[in-house]
Design a protein around this motif. Sequence first.
Motif, PDB file in Angstrom:
ATOM      1  N   ALA A 235       6.028   3.291  11.037  1.00  0.00           N
ATOM      2  CA  ALA A 235       6.907   4.411  10.706  1.00  0.00           C
ATOM      3  C   ALA A 235       8.161   3.928   9.978  1.00  0.00           C
ATOM      4  CB  ALA A 235       7.287   5.158  11.977  1.00  0.00           C
ATOM      5  N   LEU A 236       8.710   2.788  10.403  1.00  0.00           N
ATOM      6  CA  LEU A 236       9.890   2.242   9.722  1.00  0.00           C
ATOM      7  C   LEU A 236       9.574   1.871   8.277  1.00  0.00           C
ATOM      8  CD1 LEU A 236      11.572  -0.028  12.431  1.00  0.00           C
ATOM      9  CD2 LEU A 236      12.488   2.056  11.413  1.00  0.00           C
ATOM     10  N   ASP A 237       8.357   1.348   8.047  1.00  0.00           N
ATOM     11  CA  ASP A 237       7.955   1.039   6.669  1.00  0.00           C
ATOM     12  C   ASP A 237       7.955   2.304   5.820  1.00  0.00           C
ATOM     13  OD1 ASP A 237       7.657  -1.617   7.294  1.00  0.00           O
ATOM     14  OD2 ASP A 237       5.487  -1.486   7.618  1.00  0.00           O
ATOM     15  N   LEU A 238       7.500   3.412   6.416  1.00  0.00           N
ATOM     16  CA  LEU A 238       7.485   4.675   5.679  1.00  0.00           C
ATOM     17  C   LEU A 238       8.912   5.168   5.402  1.00  0.00           C
ATOM     18  CD1 LEU A 238       5.954   7.033   4.432  1.00  0.00           C
ATOM     19  CD2 LEU A 238       5.869   8.092   6.693  1.00  0.00           C
ATOM     20  N   VAL A 239       9.795   5.007   6.374  1.00  0.00           N
ATOM     21  CA  VAL A 239      11.195   5.404   6.169  1.00  0.00           C
ATOM     22  C   VAL A 239      11.807   4.595   5.026  1.00  0.00           C
ATOM     23  CG1 VAL A 239      13.489   5.425   7.222  1.00  0.00           C
ATOM     24  CG2 VAL A 239      11.509   6.183   8.541  1.00  0.00           C
ATOM     25  N   GLN A 240      11.515   3.299   4.972  1.00  0.00           N
ATOM     26  CA  GLN A 240      12.024   2.459   3.897  1.00  0.00           C
ATOM     27  C   GLN A 240      11.436   2.868   2.550  1.00  0.00           C
ATOM     28  OE1 GLN A 240      11.287  -1.616   5.004  1.00  0.00           O
ATOM     29  NE2 GLN A 240      12.289  -1.358   6.997  1.00  0.00           N
TER      30      GLN A 240
ATOM     31  N   HIS B 138      18.698   7.787   1.350  1.00  0.00           N
ATOM     32  CA  HIS B 138      18.421   6.908   0.215  1.00  0.00           C
ATOM     33  C   HIS B 138      17.348   5.911   0.603  1.00  0.00           C
ATOM     34  CE1 HIS B 138      22.062   8.533  -1.608  1.00  0.00           C
ATOM     35  NE2 HIS B 138      22.704   8.268  -0.475  1.00  0.00           N
ATOM     36  N   ARG B 139      16.609   5.476  -0.405  1.00  0.00           N
ATOM     37  CA  ARG B 139      15.604   4.455  -0.159  1.00  0.00           C
ATOM     38  C   ARG B 139      16.302   3.117   0.106  1.00  0.00           C
ATOM     39  NH1 ARG B 139      10.639   6.415  -1.572  1.00  0.00           N
ATOM     40  NH2 ARG B 139      10.640   8.253  -2.889  1.00  0.00           N
ATOM     41  N   ALA B 140      15.753   2.389   1.052  1.00  0.00           N
ATOM     42  CA  ALA B 140      16.370   1.108   1.413  1.00  0.00           C
ATOM     43  C   ALA B 140      16.058   0.053   0.373  1.00  0.00           C
ATOM     44  CB  ALA B 140      15.864   0.659   2.785  1.00  0.00           C
TER      45      ALA B 140
ATOM     46  N   ALA C  80       0.822  -1.196   0.000  1.00  0.00           N
ATOM     47  CA  ALA C  80       0.000   0.000   0.000  1.00  0.00           C
ATOM     48  C   ALA C  80       0.859   1.250   0.000  1.00  0.00           C
ATOM     49  CB  ALA C  80      -0.901   0.015   1.235  1.00  0.00           C
ATOM     50  N   PRO C  81       0.503   2.246  -0.827  1.00  0.00           N
ATOM     51  CA  PRO C  81       1.263   3.494  -0.817  1.00  0.00           C
ATOM     52  C   PRO C  81       1.061   4.237   0.474  1.00  0.00           C
ATOM     53  CG  PRO C  81      -0.705   3.713  -2.170  1.00  0.00           C
ATOM     54  CD  PRO C  81      -0.618   2.274  -1.776  1.00  0.00           C
ATOM     55  N   SER C  82       2.105   4.821   0.995  1.00  0.00           N
ATOM     56  CA  SER C  82       2.009   5.608   2.214  1.00  0.00           C
ATOM     57  C   SER C  82       1.406   6.956   1.896  1.00  0.00           C
ATOM     58  CB  SER C  82       3.395   5.802   2.814  1.00  0.00           C
ATOM     59  OG  SER C  82       3.960   4.553   3.132  1.00  0.00           O
ATOM     60  N   PRO C  83       0.986   7.716   2.907  1.00  0.00           N
ATOM     61  CA  PRO C  83       0.450   9.050   2.660  1.00  0.00           C
ATOM     62  C   PRO C  83       1.457   9.913   1.917  1.00  0.00           C
ATOM     63  CG  PRO C  83       0.061   8.367   4.925  1.00  0.00           C
ATOM     64  CD  PRO C  83       0.955   7.343   4.317  1.00  0.00           C
ATOM     65  N   THR C  84       0.955  10.890   1.207  1.00  0.00           N
ATOM     66  CA  THR C  84       1.815  11.759   0.423  1.00  0.00           C
ATOM     67  C   THR C  84       2.635  12.652   1.332  1.00  0.00           C
ATOM     68  OG1 THR C  84       0.191  11.773  -1.339  1.00  0.00           O
ATOM     69  CG2 THR C  84       1.845  13.503  -1.381  1.00  0.00           C
ATOM     70  N   PHE C  85       3.982  12.560   1.207  1.00  0.00           N
ATOM     71  CA  PHE C  85       4.881  13.386   1.996  1.00  0.00           C
ATOM     72  C   PHE C  85       5.850  14.094   1.053  1.00  0.00           C
ATOM     73  CE2 PHE C  85       3.668   9.929   4.856  1.00  0.00           C
ATOM     74  CZ  PHE C  85       3.138  10.668   5.885  1.00  0.00           C
ATOM     75  N   LEU C  86       6.721  14.924   1.615  1.00  0.00           N
ATOM     76  CA  LEU C  86       7.708  15.645   0.824  1.00  0.00           C
ATOM     77  C   LEU C  86       8.797  14.696   0.334  1.00  0.00           C
ATOM     78  CD1 LEU C  86       8.112  18.749   3.121  1.00  0.00           C
ATOM     79  CD2 LEU C  86       6.718  18.579   1.052  1.00  0.00           C
ATOM     80  N   GLU C  87       9.588  15.137  -0.616  1.00  0.00           N
ATOM     81  CA  GLU C  87      10.710  14.342  -1.108  1.00  0.00           C
ATOM     82  C   GLU C  87      11.724  14.133   0.012  1.00  0.00           C
ATOM     83  OE1 GLU C  87      11.262  12.816  -4.052  1.00  0.00           O
ATOM     84  OE2 GLU C  87       9.143  13.283  -4.335  1.00  0.00           O
TER      85      GLU C  87
END
Length: 502
Positions: free
Chosen positions: A445-450, A415-417, A402-409
């Motif tokens: 939250a970790l999923d969003l960071v990844q 870097h993306r994991a 599932a796509p996470s909520p829209t956030f800034l770049e």
Amino acid sequence: MKCLRECRDMGNVLIIDDEKNYLIILEDLLSEEGHHVLTAENGREGLELARHNDLDVVVTDMKMPGMDGMEVLEQIRTLNADLPVIMMTAFGTVEKAVEAMKKGAFHYILKPFENEELKVLVQKAVEHHQLVRQNRRMSEILAGQYHFDNIVGKSGPMEQVYALIRKVAPTKATVLITGESGTGKELIARAIHFNSPRKNAPFISVNCGALPENLLESELFGHERGAFTGAIGLRKGRFELAHGGTLFLDEISEMSPPLQVKLLRALQEMRFERVGGTETLHVDVRVVAASNRNLKEEVAAGRFRSDLFFRLNVVHVQLPPLRERPSDIPLLAHHFLKKFREQTSREDLRLRADTLRALLNYSWPGNVRELENVMERAVILCPDREITPEDLPPEVLRPATAPSPTFLEPPMGAHRASPSQGSSERREADRLLAPGPQRVRQLRALDLVQSQGYITNRDYARLNEVSERQALRELTDMVDRGLLMRMGKGRSCQYVSARELS
């Protein structure tokens, strides 16, 4: 026997007097004011009329042969304790009129009286009675709305919750409700109130995580004029407003330690002072508190007072997340479908079987609140008569990706994991994080960071539907455990994977 038609703009009035001339004069006087008037020449006839008519006020003479006005009052109070009774009395029986007031009479009037005086008194009594009736009807509606049978959910875990709150509702016991965000903690708190002897008294709610410490103290306990800048007048706090009823303290874990001390004293003694005041106020309040955090863990971490926890935790109601009661998902989905069909006048709208299967396959991190939002969206967007999977949000159809909520770049340098890095970080997080609802939020939250390379305090709060203060605490915990690194300061601070920067 003539019966009155119901009329809410004016009143239905019964006059009881053994003097026929008075009956004729008063009937004409009050009829000219628009009231519907019935008359009786003695107390027994008056009581018979009172039994068979929907009255707003009774005007009765005090001194009558047979059944006097005092006995009429007592009988009417038995029939309908809310019905106002006005006593007419001569000067010689004023003491009896005062006694009648003590027994529940609305007012008394001395004979002979001015016509205007009687008209004003009758109108006040009518308005009072209609207001009482409206309030009682509203209380009955609310009580029905929050009756246990109207809370949707028939699963085993929910039946255990119902059994517990049925036992605790009639008592004065303090209740602590815990559960993830969106599980319906306030709904349960209202059900406890409206099924208790306090149901006709106020239900006052305050979110402890929505206000800064100084404002929350004023909100709870009130303040005196000049207590602080902007305090231009005396203001009653939620404790005062809830006197005789129930005070619901939502997100109690967000309360600061100094305010926890003052709350503890208020709970122990039901006494407190307004901010800036010296007068000690006494109240009778039942407290129901709620938290989406594990308060035992908060106590162990030193963020919540143990004595306050034990004061609140008289009866503990743990609400299960929606993923632990999947058999309730169809019931809730159809309940919300019916609700939004009525709001949008789309009575022919149906839920297709494959759509229901998609709802059952989703984990519902936002619990019942998220399901309600999904159903509202589907009803609004559905172009046909059946809600199909295409009418559901993408994350419900593809929960694993599932796509996470829209956030800034992501920030420079983050870097993306890669998939392998993500899986190893997840294993490390599973090992380091403490079990409980906080762990679920931190893993999310970790999923969003990844996914996007970083997370901010505001992102965490929106993602998990918690306050920014709580988000900061939980992100700091992840930094302390070596899972995240903090980049920057203040509100622009961002958190990135500690492994990415190592």
